[in-house]
Design a protein around this motif. Sequence first.
Motif, PDB file in Angstrom:
ATOM      1  N   GLN A  33       1.054  -1.283   0.022  1.00  0.00           N
ATOM      2  CA  GLN A  33       0.046  -0.026   0.035  1.00  0.00           C
ATOM      3  C   GLN A  33       0.802   1.255   0.152  1.00  0.00           C
ATOM      4  OE1 GLN A  33      -3.185  -0.106   3.072  1.00  0.00           O
ATOM      5  NE2 GLN A  33      -2.568  -2.347   3.501  1.00  0.00           N
ATOM      6  N   TYR A  35       0.866   5.562   1.199  1.00  0.00           N
ATOM      7  CA  TYR A  35       0.074   6.384   2.173  1.00  0.00           C
ATOM      8  C   TYR A  35       0.737   7.649   1.963  1.00  0.00           C
ATOM      9  CZ  TYR A  35      -2.188   2.746   4.870  1.00  0.00           C
ATOM     10  OH  TYR A  35      -3.191   1.752   5.549  1.00  0.00           O
ATOM     11  N   GLN A  37       1.267  11.387   3.986  1.00  0.00           N
ATOM     12  CA  GLN A  37       1.212  12.154   5.343  1.00  0.00           C
ATOM     13  C   GLN A  37       1.755  13.565   5.085  1.00  0.00           C
ATOM     14  OE1 GLN A  37       4.274  10.836   8.388  1.00  0.00           O
ATOM     15  NE2 GLN A  37       2.448  10.960   9.830  1.00  0.00           N
ATOM     16  N   GLY A  40       2.525  17.089   9.944  1.00  0.00           N
ATOM     17  CA  GLY A  40       1.594  17.162  11.451  1.00  0.00           C
ATOM     18  C   GLY A  40       0.186  16.474  11.437  1.00  0.00           C
ATOM     19  N   ARG A  41      -0.084  15.679  10.338  1.00  0.00           N
ATOM     20  CA  ARG A  41      -1.322  14.818  10.163  1.00  0.00           C
ATOM     21  C   ARG A  41      -1.150  13.561  10.175  1.00  0.00           C
ATOM     22  NH1 ARG A  41      -4.735  18.225   6.041  1.00  0.00           N
ATOM     23  NH2 ARG A  41      -6.536  16.638   6.734  1.00  0.00           N
ATOM     24  N   GLY A  42      -2.107  12.768  10.449  1.00  0.00           N
ATOM     25  CA  GLY A  42      -1.933  11.485  10.199  1.00  0.00           C
ATOM     26  C   GLY A  42      -1.997  10.887   8.628  1.00  0.00           C
ATOM     27  N   LEU A  43      -1.758   9.607   8.607  1.00  0.00           N
ATOM     28  CA  LEU A  43      -1.672   8.919   7.470  1.00  0.00           C
ATOM     29  C   LEU A  43      -2.942   8.690   6.423  1.00  0.00           C
ATOM     30  CD1 LEU A  43       1.031   6.692   8.882  1.00  0.00           C
ATOM     31  CD2 LEU A  43       1.454   7.708   6.621  1.00  0.00           C
ATOM     32  N   HIS A  45      -4.507   6.743   3.276  1.00  0.00           N
ATOM     33  CA  HIS A  45      -4.323   5.478   2.340  1.00  0.00           C
ATOM     34  C   HIS A  45      -4.698   5.964   1.061  1.00  0.00           C
ATOM     35  CE1 HIS A  45      -5.767   2.053  -0.019  1.00  0.00           C
ATOM     36  NE2 HIS A  45      -4.734   1.436   0.884  1.00  0.00           N
ATOM     37  N   PHE A  88       4.669   7.069   1.712  1.00  0.00           N
ATOM     38  CA  PHE A  88       5.123   5.835   2.391  1.00  0.00           C
ATOM     39  C   PHE A  88       4.659   4.609   1.854  1.00  0.00           C
ATOM     40  CE2 PHE A  88       7.283   7.739   6.210  1.00  0.00           C
ATOM     41  CZ  PHE A  88       6.661   8.932   6.425  1.00  0.00           C
ATOM     42  N   LEU A 101       1.381  -3.820   9.384  1.00  0.00           N
ATOM     43  CA  LEU A 101       1.801  -2.914   8.275  1.00  0.00           C
ATOM     44  C   LEU A 101       3.288  -2.764   8.655  1.00  0.00           C
ATOM     45  CD1 LEU A 101      -0.916  -0.667   7.074  1.00  0.00           C
ATOM     46  CD2 LEU A 101      -0.065  -2.835   6.099  1.00  0.00           C
ATOM     47  N   PHE A 103       6.097  -0.317   7.337  1.00  0.00           N
ATOM     48  CA  PHE A 103       6.295   0.893   6.543  1.00  0.00           C
ATOM     49  C   PHE A 103       8.012   1.325   6.256  1.00  0.00           C
ATOM     50  CE2 PHE A 103       2.405   3.113   6.546  1.00  0.00           C
ATOM     51  CZ  PHE A 103       1.505   2.357   7.568  1.00  0.00           C
TER      52      PHE A 103
END
Lengths: 113, 116
Positions: A33, A35, A37, A40-43, A45, A88, A101, A103
Amino acid sequence: SQQGEEDPQALSIQEGENATMNCSYKTSINNLQWYRQNSGRGLVHLILIRSNEREKHSGRLRVTLDTSKKSSSLLITASRAADTASYFCATDDLRAGSYQLTFGKGTKLSVIP
Amino acid sequence: GAGVSQSPRYKVAKRGQDVALRCDPISGHVSLFWYQQALGQGPEFLTYFQNEAQLDKSGLPSDRFFAERPEGSVSTLKIQRTQQEDSAVYLCASSVAGLAGFIEQFFGPGTRLTVL
């Protein structure tokens, strides 16, 4: 420890150009997969490619997978400033019962307006 | 609908303090994951829950790290006697069910922990 390695570590391009990022991994996988980012924020998909697939498209994204070389590439076409982020790759593990997972270290993409 | 939420967003702790980080997964998501992301690195797996059962804690770096999900929804990651090397962003993710690779994981914004 991390399995994947992205290449390049950092990439700077002009808006409108294409961006290509590569990922290598070490073990056998079910799928891979990608991703994104933002700072300062989440991942988030982006796309999943299964081990029996060689290429997959989603909008401006194109992913390839070469299981013989244990590598994948992510192509973003016609880049936009909003594509600026770290990208990523993540793999699962063929071992039975594995939920993890794994990374890579990521590619930091900067798209200059 | 609401995504995965984490609190606090930022935490500063003095070395030796205990901290507790909270994760609220998406409602109905069976699987919950914790990851640790050091500066400039990708996330590294810490632990996995299926409902309230902790099925994999192989990524927890030491016995100072403890995670729980007692009712199968909210989860807490606790770090005892924090050390400077614990400074990182702690990410929580949830998914509907199933093995990690087949089902998309939805990530929260993370908690940035700084240990002084």
